[in-house]
Scaffold this active site. Sequence first.
Site, PDB file in Angstrom:
ATOM      1  N   CYS A 112       0.842  -1.205   0.000  1.00  0.00           N
ATOM      2  CA  CYS A 112       0.000   0.000   0.000  1.00  0.00           C
ATOM      3  C   CYS A 112       0.875   1.253   0.000  1.00  0.00           C
ATOM      4  O   CYS A 112       1.472   1.590  -1.022  1.00  0.00           O
ATOM      5  CB  CYS A 112      -0.967  -0.041   1.180  1.00  0.00           C
ATOM      6  SG  CYS A 112      -2.369   1.085   0.996  1.00  0.00           S
ATOM      7  N   HIS A 228      -3.468  -5.386   0.294  1.00  0.00           N
ATOM      8  CA  HIS A 228      -2.908  -5.834   1.570  1.00  0.00           C
ATOM      9  C   HIS A 228      -2.921  -7.362   1.703  1.00  0.00           C
ATOM     10  O   HIS A 228      -3.934  -7.934   2.122  1.00  0.00           O
ATOM     11  CB  HIS A 228      -3.698  -5.231   2.730  1.00  0.00           C
ATOM     12  CG  HIS A 228      -3.508  -3.768   2.899  1.00  0.00           C
ATOM     13  ND1 HIS A 228      -2.616  -3.230   3.802  1.00  0.00           N
ATOM     14  CD2 HIS A 228      -4.094  -2.716   2.268  1.00  0.00           C
ATOM     15  CE1 HIS A 228      -2.666  -1.901   3.729  1.00  0.00           C
ATOM     16  NE2 HIS A 228      -3.555  -1.571   2.813  1.00  0.00           N
ATOM     17  N   GLU A 230      -1.434  -8.966   3.992  1.00  0.00           N
ATOM     18  CA  GLU A 230      -1.297  -9.306   5.417  1.00  0.00           C
ATOM     19  C   GLU A 230      -2.603  -9.201   6.197  1.00  0.00           C
ATOM     20  O   GLU A 230      -2.728  -9.781   7.291  1.00  0.00           O
ATOM     21  CB  GLU A 230      -0.235  -8.404   6.056  1.00  0.00           C
ATOM     22  CG  GLU A 230      -0.675  -7.036   6.498  1.00  0.00           C
ATOM     23  CD  GLU A 230      -1.045  -6.074   5.374  1.00  0.00           C
ATOM     24  OE1 GLU A 230      -1.725  -5.065   5.642  1.00  0.00           O
ATOM     25  OE2 GLU A 230      -0.637  -6.332   4.215  1.00  0.00           O
TER      26      GLU A 230
END
Length: 358
Positions: A112, A228, A230
């Site tokens: 990001c 993202h 994660e």
Amino acid sequence: MRSSTAASGYKNTEPIIGILTQPCTECPGRSYIGASYVKWVEAAGGRVAPIRFYASDAELHRLFKSVNGLVFAGGLTWLWLDSPYVIAARKLFNWAVQANEAGNPFPIHGTCLGHQLLHILAANVSRNDLLVETDAVTQPSTLIFTAAANTSRTLKDLPSDLVAKLQDDKLNIAMQNHEYGIPPHHYQRWPLLGEWFNVLTTSKDRKGLEYISTVEAKKYPFTGTQWHPEKPTSEFGMIEVPHTLDAVRVGQHFANRFVDTARYSSHKPSSPEQELAVLIYSTPPVFSARFETMAEDNYDGPYVTYYFDQKTKPPVGPEDDEHEGGGGTPDLASRATASRSRMAASRRAAAAHQTVLA
């Protein structure tokens, strides 16, 4: 490192990944790391060392030589070329280039904000020029694969069912959460970007604006995702994050590829004592979701957070608009109102989309 590496060709099997801390705004510390990035690295067999962006040059270089890879995390820090955060990132980026040029693999992954940072560092372009506004806050989305994805180091072995599911707008398993992005035509405006990176995927925001969502450096083991990988495993503060098995599998694939590359790095701490000292585990994680309110203009507050050091002066962070619009004095109230409006509109659009799918 203690594990045997002879058969695999690895330089180590217990890699340490540095994560560059970010300025703290309204929190109990001078800088922070979202715990989801730590968990993402750990899930692939790595360990994490925090790298404070305000460390001295000597300390930055010592830590660089102690870690086997680097993460530029997502967040809400302004990426001005002369900010302490970007200056520290540039030093680490340049050292990573030098290490790879010398034949010592050193991967970097940017998520990001970190994805945008990689582009800024590669082309030395102001974020005001490089980035455009996107309507992609709290937007689970799809990835549009390019021809380059078929032969990329990162995606060529992504299971075919996940390739299909990442493109399925009924599933939307790639989590976008950003107000800015890089449109593909900026690679023509700044040809150096095309010399640096292959574009592996693009995505579209709620208004149909296309932006670059996954890149891979051509010469070095550097990757960037505007989305993202994660969040699906460990971010539960926003209901829009996909937590399906497929979303987790995608994130795990990216973590595995990144950490496995780090196993070929020969960097290591200078002693066993130093190895223990650099690791993040001396800093306790804080369940920040319990006391931090997710304000409309702070849309990326981590569920669990690591905080570092005591504040020494007012932080430089998302509220610092001194460079905005070419350095003029901003109307902070108007900007906050606009940010809240974008956030509210994004949430309404996401809710409407979910209603349609239901």
